[in-house]
Design an enzyme around this catalytic site. Structure first.
Site, PDB file in Angstrom:
ATOM      1  N   ASP A   1      17.205  89.234  35.091  1.00 34.66           N
ATOM      2  CA  ASP A   1      17.498  88.579  33.853  1.00 34.66           C
ATOM      3  C   ASP A   1      16.376  87.975  33.131  1.00 34.66           C
ATOM      4  O   ASP A   1      16.192  88.123  31.771  1.00 34.66           O
ATOM      5  CB  ASP A   1      18.902  87.598  34.034  1.00 34.66           C
ATOM      6  CG  ASP A   1      18.787  86.479  34.966  1.00 34.66           C
ATOM      7  OD1 ASP A   1      19.505  85.769  35.029  1.00 34.66           O
ATOM      8  OD2 ASP A   1      17.541  86.304  35.510  1.00 34.66           O
ATOM      9  N   THR A   2      15.450  87.334  33.915  1.00 35.60           N
ATOM     10  CA  THR A   2      14.283  86.580  33.374  1.00 35.60           C
ATOM     11  C   THR A   2      13.457  87.725  32.645  1.00 35.60           C
ATOM     12  O   THR A   2      12.930  87.447  31.530  1.00 35.60           O
ATOM     13  CB  THR A   2      13.495  85.720  34.448  1.00 35.60           C
ATOM     14  OG1 THR A   2      14.518  84.782  34.895  1.00 35.60           O
ATOM     15  CG2 THR A   2      12.387  85.062  33.561  1.00 35.60           C
TER      16      THR A   2
ATOM     17  N   ASN B   1       9.074  78.934  38.334  1.00 36.01           N
ATOM     18  CA  ASN B   1      10.533  78.469  38.397  1.00 36.01           C
ATOM     19  C   ASN B   1      10.362  76.885  38.284  1.00 36.01           C
ATOM     20  O   ASN B   1       9.632  76.409  39.332  1.00 36.01           O
ATOM     21  CB  ASN B   1      11.235  78.567  39.759  1.00 36.01           C
ATOM     22  CG  ASN B   1      11.633  80.319  39.576  1.00 36.01           C
ATOM     23  OD1 ASN B   1      10.930  81.067  39.025  1.00 36.01           O
ATOM     24  ND2 ASN B   1      12.930  80.270  39.803  1.00 36.01           N
TER      25      ASN B   1
ATOM     26  N   SER C   1      25.187  80.835  36.132  1.00 32.12           N
ATOM     27  CA  SER C   1      26.528  79.907  35.380  1.00 32.12           C
ATOM     28  C   SER C   1      27.481  80.732  34.803  1.00 32.12           C
ATOM     29  O   SER C   1      28.482  80.392  34.688  1.00 32.12           O
ATOM     30  CB  SER C   1      26.042  78.795  34.781  1.00 32.12           C
ATOM     31  OG  SER C   1      25.610  79.131  33.437  1.00 32.12           O
TER      32      SER C   1
ATOM     33  N   THR D   1      20.144  78.137  33.547  1.00 39.42           N
ATOM     34  CA  THR D   1      20.275  77.634  34.838  1.00 39.42           C
ATOM     35  C   THR D   1      18.919  77.009  35.338  1.00 39.42           C
ATOM     36  O   THR D   1      18.933  76.208  35.680  1.00 39.42           O
ATOM     37  CB  THR D   1      21.101  78.551  35.728  1.00 39.42           C
ATOM     38  OG1 THR D   1      22.506  78.986  35.206  1.00 39.42           O
ATOM     39  CG2 THR D   1      21.447  77.772  36.768  1.00 39.42           C
TER      40      THR D   1
ATOM     41  N   GLY E   1      20.283  79.225  26.743  1.00 42.67           N
ATOM     42  CA  GLY E   1      21.208  78.198  26.376  1.00 42.67           C
ATOM     43  C   GLY E   1      20.429  77.025  26.108  1.00 42.67           C
ATOM     44  O   GLY E   1      20.908  76.103  25.246  1.00 42.67           O
TER      45      GLY E   1
HETATM   46  N1  LIG Z   1      25.272  73.927  22.463  1.00 41.06           N
HETATM   47  C1  LIG Z   1      24.785  73.323  23.722  1.00 41.06           C
HETATM   48  N2  LIG Z   1      24.205  72.019  23.766  1.00 41.06           N
HETATM   49  C2  LIG Z   1      23.684  71.686  24.999  1.00 41.06           C
HETATM   50  N3  LIG Z   1      23.283  72.296  25.869  1.00 41.06           N
HETATM   51  C3  LIG Z   1      23.644  73.883  25.763  1.00 41.06           C
HETATM   52  C4  LIG Z   1      24.181  74.290  24.877  1.00 41.06           C
HETATM   53  N4  LIG Z   1      24.505  75.660  25.125  1.00 41.06           N
HETATM   54  C5  LIG Z   1      23.737  76.031  26.275  1.00 41.06           C
HETATM   55  N5  LIG Z   1      23.396  74.751  26.836  1.00 41.06           N
HETATM   56  C6  LIG Z   1      22.568  74.789  27.988  1.00 41.06           C
HETATM   57  O1  LIG Z   1      22.339  76.024  28.466  1.00 41.06           O
HETATM   58  C7  LIG Z   1      22.809  76.262  29.914  1.00 41.06           C
HETATM   59  C8  LIG Z   1      23.124  77.566  29.992  1.00 41.06           C
HETATM   60  O2  LIG Z   1      22.211  78.276  29.536  1.00 41.06           O
HETATM   61  P1  LIG Z   1      22.257  80.146  29.711  1.00 41.06           P
HETATM   62  O3  LIG Z   1      21.164  80.728  29.327  1.00 41.06           O
HETATM   63  O4  LIG Z   1      23.537  80.377  29.206  1.00 41.06           O
HETATM   64  O5  LIG Z   1      22.417  80.110  31.388  1.00 41.06           O
HETATM   65  P2  LIG Z   1      22.532  81.376  32.463  1.00 41.06           P
HETATM   66  O6  LIG Z   1      22.168  82.518  31.983  1.00 41.06           O
HETATM   67  O7  LIG Z   1      21.785  80.826  33.561  1.00 41.06           O
HETATM   68  O8  LIG Z   1      23.894  81.352  32.783  1.00 41.06           O
HETATM   69  C9  LIG Z   1      23.997  75.274  29.977  1.00 41.06           C
HETATM   70  O9  LIG Z   1      23.735  74.971  31.299  1.00 41.06           O
HETATM   71  C10 LIG Z   1      23.693  73.923  29.184  1.00 41.06           C
HETATM   72  O10 LIG Z   1      22.870  73.073  29.818  1.00 41.06           O
HETATM   73  C1  LIG Z   2      16.157  82.801  41.866  1.00 46.79           C
HETATM   74  C2  LIG Z   2      15.435  83.463  40.377  1.00 46.79           C
HETATM   75  O1  LIG Z   2      14.273  82.853  40.262  1.00 46.79           O
HETATM   76  C3  LIG Z   2      16.370  82.983  39.434  1.00 46.79           C
HETATM   77  O2  LIG Z   2      17.439  84.189  39.515  1.00 46.79           O
HETATM   78  C4  LIG Z   2      15.626  83.123  37.957  1.00 46.79           C
HETATM   79  O3  LIG Z   2      14.887  84.138  37.820  1.00 46.79           O
HETATM   80  C5  LIG Z   2      16.978  83.527  37.093  1.00 46.79           C
HETATM   81  O4  LIG Z   2      17.278  84.503  37.408  1.00 46.79           O
HETATM   82  C6  LIG Z   2      17.178  82.558  35.941  1.00 46.79           C
HETATM   83  O5  LIG Z   2      18.452  83.151  35.164  1.00 46.79           O
HETATM   84  P1  LIG Z   2      19.406  82.209  34.448  1.00 46.79           P
HETATM   85  O6  LIG Z   2      19.906  82.718  33.442  1.00 46.79           O
HETATM   86  O7  LIG Z   2      20.572  82.131  35.843  1.00 46.79           O
HETATM   87  O8  LIG Z   2      19.012  80.750  34.383  1.00 46.79           O
HETATM   88 MG   LIG Z   3      20.421  83.659  31.802  1.00 49.52          MG
END
Ligand SMILES: Nc1ncnc2c1ncn2[C@@H]1O[C@H](COP(=O)(O)OP(=O)(O)O)[C@@H](O)[C@H]1O
Ligand SMILES: C[C@H](O)[C@H](O)[C@@H](O)C(=O)COP(=O)(O)O
Ligand SMILES: [Mg+2]
Length: 490
Positions: free
Chosen positions: A236-237, A295, A13, A258, A402
């Site tokens: 990333d995980t 997952n 995201s 996400t 997040g």
């Molecule tokens: N302050 C907050 N309050 C509620 N939810 C949050 C907050 N900060 C982040 N999030 C949640 O965390 C998610 C993003 O997490 P993140 O680890 O940055 O995702 P990714 O690495 O997949 O982009 C957002 O979709 C949201 O649901």
């Molecule tokens: C498809 C994978 O399972 C997915 O990429 C997951 O491992 C992942 O990368 C989650 O990272 P987010 O930061 O996007 O939640």
């Molecule tokens: Mg991430």
């Protein structure tokens, strides 16, 4: 300036460039650039705009140079399974297709119709997700694939564009479901199944490999710092797990972004019958470890709801609205494929509830709470599954990413799972990315020392189970899941 490290962490995201410096045994982290990530429909498929991602990385590096850092190390981590096809001319053939694209809808069923899942799992120890690279490659046009020089995983492709050097880093390579656990190489039978040659993947390398300097040509276009790229734990995980403080003796992690990736770090893979039936995965970790995890759909569902509310509310406002709603008003199997990439998440959730005679959530608060409370239930169920498969009790859950900012979700998870939750750091992925760089450059001796630095730098928030709350809800949910047909391997 002290030596600076840059983590490029690109989740599904959002992407971010985080500057890390060590100061008296503490990690100083500064967000230098953040950008939205996501896929769009292009030439009939959901695709990532890789050129836009590259440009955002250069913009972030220019900001770092402008801030006075002119000599940095850099590591790249991104989401898993997806890849870029590179032609004989060294250029990408097309924009990469997202794992959420519909092309793999039937691929896993077709491929495993004459290659049993038990055979694939014994070889790879990887969970069956219909978007694994194995199934994506199975859908590729064979003639096109034969003309492809290299198949590069997303973070490896980014490193290749930056430095001109191509590798395949093992943590992300394992997510292809083509890496042979015993041999440590891509499995020839699985390669044959998808008409790919061994040398169509660049050479496999461990996390912590020095990839090279950013090519001169980029310095003629952008005002960049001198930058040496290190191949970190590029899934990333895998980086998120390294950035987990590891509170507890038998600790579990929940990388909550996400996706929700729930599991524990093992030193040997667990690909026995119980793990196979539970559809658990042995993704490779850094430093010879394995990420035994599953997952779970994750906050992807809330991301979609937020967009469908026209982004009127921030994530924290949605969380506050959810606080005002009772939990567990309806049961939802959050891992149902229908939530993987629906036209409209709000409608999908409401239709699901109507079809299952569950109370239909209507308001943003009700919809957000429906997601949170069913994620918490799903986590609690899987922690019991993990204890059963591993044969010992996990005593702490480290929630990072997040989602660790959502106190409501942390508390529901702790109570339902009857486990202490340690929440944070939110940017564990970037921190884990930096850890590998600092270990590679001998600023930190090993990951155990790295996790101490993390604990000293980022105090976690602790959530203890609230006793005698929510009665039999988890058992009722487990009965519901069993009637639903849980995410197990058939
Ligand atoms: N302050 C907050 N309050 C509620 N939810 C949050 C907050 N900060 C982040 N999030 C949640 O965390 C998610 C993003 O997490 P993140 O680890 O940055 O995702 P990714 O690495 O997949 O982009 C957002 O979709 C949201 O649901
Ligand atoms: C498809 C994978 O399972 C997915 O990429 C997951 O491992 C992942 O990368 C989650 O990272 P987010 O930061 O996007 O939640
Ligand atoms: Mg991430």
């Amino acid at each position: 300036m002290s030596k600076a490290y840059v983590a490029v962490d690109i989740g599904a995201s959002s992407g971010r460039l985080m500057l890390g410096t060590l100061d008296g045994g503490k990690l100083q982290l500064k967000e230098m650039h953040r950008f939205k990530n996501g896929f769009t429909k292009e030439n009939g498929h959901d695709r990532w705009n890789i050129e836009s991602i590259m440009n955002e990385i250069f913009v972030g590096l220019e900001k770092i140079k402008k801030a006075g850092y002119d000599d940095v190390q850099l590591g790249i981590d991104t989401w898993a399974v997806d890849y870029v096809l590179v032609g004989m001319d060294g250029k990408k053939v097309e924009d990469p297709i997202s794992y959420r694209d519909a092309r793999t809808k039937d691929a896993m069923e077709e491929l495993t119709s004459d290659l049993p899942k038990s055979y694939i799992y014994k070889k790879t120890g990887i969970q069956f997700l219909n978007f694994n690279t194995l199934y994506q490659l199975y859908t590729e046009n064979r003639e096109e694939l034969a003309k492809t020089d290299k198949i590069m995983m997303i973070p490896d492709y980014i490193g290749y564009v930056l430095t001109g050097n191509a590798v395949t880093e093992v943590t992300n390579a394992s997510t292809t479901q083509m890496l042979n656990l015993r041999e440590g190489l891509f499995d020839n039978n699985l390669l044959d199944k998808v008409h790919v040659q061994q040398d169509q993947f660049p050479r496999l390398v461990e996390s912590g490999t020095i990839l090279g300097k950013i090519r001169h040509k980029w310095h003629t276009i952008y005002d960049l710092p001198e930058t040496e790229v290190i191949t970190v734990a590029t899934h990333d995980t895998a980086s998120a797990v390294l950035g987990t403080p590891g509170e507890g003796d038998h600790w579990a992690f929940l990388s909550s972004g996400t996706w929700s990736l729930l599991g524990t770090e093992l030193n040997v893979p667990e690909n026995g019958e119980l793990a196979f039936q539970g559809n658990y995965t042995n993704e490779w970790g850094a430093y010879g470890t394995y990420r035994f995890l599953k997952n779970i759909m994750g906050l992807w569902m809330v991301q979609n709801l937020k967009h469908e509310f026209d982004d009127k509310y921030s994530f924290s406002e949605l969380a506050s609205m959810a606080e005002k709603v009772s939990p567990f008003e309806q049961f939802i199997n959050v891992n149902d494929d229908r939530f993987a990439n629906p036209e409209n998440m709000t409608k999908e959730i409401q239709d699901y509830c109507k079809e299952h005679n569950e109370k239909v959530p209507e308001t943003p608060g009700e919809l957000t709470m429906a997601v949170y409370s069913n994620l918490a239930l799903y986590y609690a169920n899987e922690i019991q599954e993990l204890n059963r498969i591993l044969g010992y009790e996990l005593d702490a859950l480290n929630i990072v990413g997040g989602g660790s900012n959502v106190a409501l979700l942390n508390q529901l998870t702790s109570t339902l799972s009857n486990i202490t939750v340690y929440a944070g750091p939110g940017e564990a992925t970037a921190i884990g990315n930096l850890m590998v760089q600092m270990i590679t450059k001998n600023d930190i001796n090993n990951i155990a020392e790295g996790r101490k630095v993390i604990r000293d730098s980022y105090p976690v928030k602790t959530f203890k189970p609230e006793t005698n709350k929510y009665g039999n809800t988890l058992h009722e949910y487990q009965d519901f899941l069993n009637t639903e047909g849980r995410d197990t391997v058939q």
